[in-house]
Enzyme design. Structure first.
Site, short mmCIF file in Angstrom:
data_model
loop_
_atom_site.label_atom_id
_atom_site.label_comp_id
_atom_site.label_asym_id
_atom_site.label_seq_id
_atom_site.Cartn_x
_atom_site.Cartn_y
_atom_site.Cartn_z
N CYS A 10 0.65 -1.25 -0.28
CA CYS A 10 0.03 0.00 -0.11
C CYS A 10 0.72 1.25 -0.11
CB CYS A 10 -0.88 -0.03 1.35
SG CYS A 10 -2.21 -1.43 1.08
N ASN A 11 2.11 1.03 -0.79
CA ASN A 11 2.74 2.30 -0.74
C ASN A 11 3.48 2.37 -2.16
OD1 ASN A 11 4.92 4.14 -0.74
ND2 ASN A 11 5.38 3.68 1.61
#
Length: 882
Positions: free
Chosen positions: A424-425
């Site tokens: 999630c980055n």
């Protein structure tokens, strides 16, 4: 150097004493191993390295919390009775303890409870006093580092509708200015336009800790590039990753808004976070919606509303999760008692990460090429700049990246729990892996989305592997992981620069002499280098004999079919249930040699010589599934002993009989479900699809529970419910109509080729030259791949290029290759695991782990619905022409 001296040197490098030399702050006051056995006994055989995802809670925390609930009555805090007062007082005590944990008081900060860090970020985004860009003057600016969690980037979705400007900033483009920027803004000194900068205290991708002093520099207008924009700057600090293993002193670094998730710190409870608001900034936050508990007064028929004066009361809509909040109190108690505080945790976890980093960074294949590529902004020298996270990809001896999906699957075989993907980055993933914006879009067009297993597109990685440590992580955890890396991925004699190598876990009681040499047959050569390189030594391990468990391969025939008990009955039905020799088909090309069905998903195979086909595949194939008490489908990944449950179907008697070693047989009707629950439909998930099923009763549930040693039940897919398999990756043609599936994973049928199996067997034999007994037989390998159809006569892996295939009088469409998981590493006769098969498959297929092809049956004609498939019938493939 004498051989004895060489061996002692290697032992020292892999010893606990060497580890302590570069990581002197290991452990706490008590015995860490004793604490782990007492508080975390549930991970006895697990190497848990995903603490950045969610850390683990100690057993004492949950026990003390449950005791608290048993002894006290906690009512709704909005009521005014005694139990409600107790809840309010306890919750306020927890608020105070949270602030105390971050070195501040209620006079300085307010705690607003949320459902997590993401909800806290969203609360700020929705309540911040944004000013749209317009003709009246400068508007607000939202700035964020590209190395931020998705939840932060998502703020721009809200702002795009409001006309607020957004500025993403590369972390390398931020620096301190020598003097403030007042001279740059001159007559705009009095500008009070609010702006917001959001950055992570610690990157959840690489563990990089960004300077907390950005907070002071921003307030002093000495932080480039933000100080060029006049106005009032506020800081939103995403501290979720940072506070898991580090102390955040908000008195020293008074961020305006701080977001956290408590399961990152304590492991329990999940679904609870907080927004910490500096009291000087609380008044700027505005909200439109108001829920229960937030109103001092309001009128339902008039636009009249007065919020409560307390900042937390104004923003905590509805009833807070008060029991979870009370659980935090026990989390703080346990954390302090077990570790002595966050400073100790930071030193302990950083030491483990530093040691793992040093060894990983030096490992080389026999040809001198690195085994691991690490994605880091630091050299792991200082815990103030680096957290306990290591992000990397593994390289083969040609320098090519091995996909993270394969690494994850092999790690699972060793009971090593880690994380893969982009975490999630996306910004950090792009930066470290060198993926352009166009590359991300291209990967999406190739079918890759966040969270899937498509790890390589056009030879380039779509993500990476991450390990992270928690306060209960141990030296043995690191060694287990490093040993896994060397055994599974290093080619040839392993080399290490800077005289550092570690490939095994400590065993025995003498830490100094345990380690690599005690587990492997090793020999070291230390090269004599010129004086200019006197400090550099190279140690080479010339021979490594893997310590894989010697699996005893027993004939898989017992899993293929029931034995003598049912043989006569089967013959009456025209079904041969004993193992075939296939000699009658040996000289005939492209013949069907085996038919298997798996009546109960993930249980043993049932072999037949003829069998009817149905609209969902072979009749009764994967029509049942075993579920746990929560209704979740069990597979051999969680319960390997499922393979020893052998189902037998008697079509004439209309029965399903279950057999397993050490327990009497159990028979149920093919169409039987529980009389008590026959009108009740259960819903579960299979490969992400919702399925409807009915319970088969308490008696068979008791039989399964007794054999598996855990409470479970047997469900049967409802007759009127069919899953649709829309396949978009069909080779050479498109599928306009959805096929119907049973409880199978991907398609109605799976086909494998004996020539491909033989090719793989040769690869395994070549890899196991020194341990020939670890090479499984042809039939054992076939059992591992759990196919419906086995054919012979084709060339190895020829089936990968087929678009259609006719078996007897039945036509099938090839809809893609079967990408294999760790399940093929389970011996289908004993339930034991061995990773060799997955490694050999990857080796012989140039890194791919696909084996076999999926089939969907073309629409059945009415006069073909009762037709059977027969062993020995011809197979006619259609090959894709380029």
């Amino acid at each position: 150097m004498a051989q004895h001296g060489q061996l002692s040197s290697l032992q020292y490098l892999s010893s606990f004493h060497y580890f302590q030399r570069i990581s002197p702050h290991y452990g706490y006051e008590g015995d860490l191993q004793v604490m782990k056995e007492k508080e975390f006994s549930r991970i006895k055989d697990i190497t848990y390295l995903d603490h950045a995802g969610a850390t683990l809670f100690p057993q004492s925390q949950v026990k003390n919390f449950m005791k608290d609930l048993e002894e006290n009555v906690y009512g709704n805090p909005h009521s005014h009775n005694m139990s409600s007062q107790l809840t309010r007082d306890t919750v306020e005590r927890v608020r105070y303890r949270i602030l105390q944990h971050f070195s501040v008081s209620p006079e300085e900060y307010t705690v607003i409870f949320t459902s997590g860090c993401t909800a806290a970020i969203k609360l700020v985004a929705e309540s911040f006093p944004w000013i749209p860009t317009g003709n009246d003057g400068p508007g607000s600016l939202f700035c964020y580092l590209t190395d931020n969690h998705t939840s932060v980037i998502g703020i721009r979705g809200l702002l795009s509708q409001m006309g607020v400007s957004v500025l993403p900033v590369n972390p390398k483009d931020v620096w301190y200015l020598e003097q403030d920027s007042q001279s740059m803004i001159n007559d705009e000194e009095d500008c009070r336009t609010p702006h917001l900068l959001c950055y992570p205290a610690q990157s959840n991708f690489s563990g990089t800790k960004y300077p907390l002093n950005y907070i002071h520099a921003l307030q002093a207008q000495k932080l480039h590039p933000f100080s060029r924009t006049p106005g009032q700057w506020f800081t939103l600090l995403d501290a979720a990753s940072f506070v898991s293993c580090s102390h955040l002193d908000l008195r020293a670094y008074p961020a305006d808004f701080v977001t956290i998730s408590f399961y990152k710190i304590f492991g329990f409870p999940s679904g609870l976070g907080a927004l910490l608001v500096h009291n000087n900034c609380g008044k700027i936050l505005k909200k439109s919606y108001f829920g229960g508990g937030t109103a001092a007064a309001y009128l339902p028929k008039e636009d009249f509303f007065i919020p409560k004066p307390s900042l937390s009361d104004r923003f905590e809509d509805g009833t807070v999760s008060f029991l979870d909040i009370i659980a935090l109190n026990h989390g703080f108690n346990s954390l302090e008692k077990l570790t002595g505080g966050m400073q100790n945790i930071q030193r302990h976890t950083f030491g483990l990460a530093r040691y793992a980093y040093v060894i990983l960074a030096t490992l080389q294949h026999a040809n001198g090429k690195p085994v691991v590529r690490i994605y880091s902004d630091t050299e792991f020298e200082d815990p103030s700049t680096q957290g306990a996270i290591i992000n990397f990809n593994i390289l083969d001896d040609n320098g090519n990246i091995i996909g993270y999906s394969k690494v994850d699957k092999l790690a699972s075989l060793h009971n090593i729990h880690l994380r893969t993907g982009c975490f999630c980055n996306m910004g950090a993933c792009q930066l470290h892996l060198g993926i352009s914006n166009q590359g991300i879009k291209k990967n999406l067009q190739a079918g890759h989305i966040c969270g899937d297993n498509i790890d390589i597109v056009d030879g380039q990685p779509t993500g990476s592997v991450r390990i992270s440590f928690g306060y209960m992580s141990t030296f043995e955890d690191v060694q287990t992981f490093l040993k896994f890396i060397v055994e599974s991925f290093a080619r040839g004699p392993v080399r290490a620069d800077e005289a550092m190598i570690l490939t095994c876990s400590i065993s025995g009681t003498d830490d100094e002499t345990s380690g690599l040499a005690s587990s492997f047959n090793c020999r070291i050569h230390v090269d004599t280098l010129p004086d200019t390189s006197r400090s550099r030594q190279r140690q080479t391990v010339d021979s490594i004999t893997s310590s894989h468990q010697n699996a005893s391969y027993v004939s898989a025939a017992v899993n293929m079919a029931p034995k003598v008990d049912y043989e006569e009955e089967a013959k009456k039905d025209g079904i041969l249930v004993t193992q075939m020799t296939h000699s009658e088909c040996a000289d005939v090309p492209n013949r069907l040699t085996n038919i298997f069905l798996y009546p109960i998903k993930s249980c043993g195979a049932f072999q037949v010589t003829s069998w009817p086909v149905g609209p969902r595949g072979l009749k009764y194939d994967r029509s049942w599934m075993v579920v746990n008490l929560n209704g979740v489908c069990l597979s051999q990944k969680q319960e390997p002993q499922l393979c020893q449950i052998i189902p037998y179907i008697n079509l004439r008697e209309n029965t399903l009989t279950l057999r397993a070693p050490g327990i009497n047989d159990f028979t149920i009707p093919l169409d039987g479900v529980s009389e008590v629950l026959q009108d009740e439909v259960f819903q579960s998930k299979v490969c992400g699809d919702r399925v409807k099923a009915q319970d088969c009763g308490d008696e068979v549930a008791s039989w399964l529970s007794l054999f598996l040693g855990r409470q479970c039940r047997l469900l049967k897919q409802c007759r009127d419910f069919a899953r649709s398999a829309w396949k978009t990756h069909v080779q050479g043609q498109s599928s306009s109509q959805p096929a119907h599936l049973s409880l199978a994973n991907e398609a109605q049928y799976l086909l494998i080729n004996r020539a491909s199996v033989l090719h793989l067997q040769h690869e395994i034999s070549k890899r196991n030259e020194c341990i020939p007994e670890q090479t499984p037989s042809m039939e054992q390998l076939i059992a591992r791949f759990r196919a419906n159809f086995v054919i012979q006569g084709a060339e190895p892996f020829e089936e990968d290029n087929w678009t259609d295939v006719h078996i007897g009088g039945t036509s099938f469409q090839v809809v893609g290759q079967c990408t294999r998981c760790q399940m093929i590493c389970i011996d289908q006769s004993s339930g034991t695991k061995n990773q060799e098969l997955l490694q050999s498959l990857s080796s012989c297929r140039d890194g791919k782990i696909a084996f076999g092809v999926y089939l969907l049956q073309n629409k059945l004609e009415s006069d073909m619905e009762s037709q059977d498939l027969l062993v020995g019938c011809p197979v006619f493939p259609k090959v894709q022409v380029n």
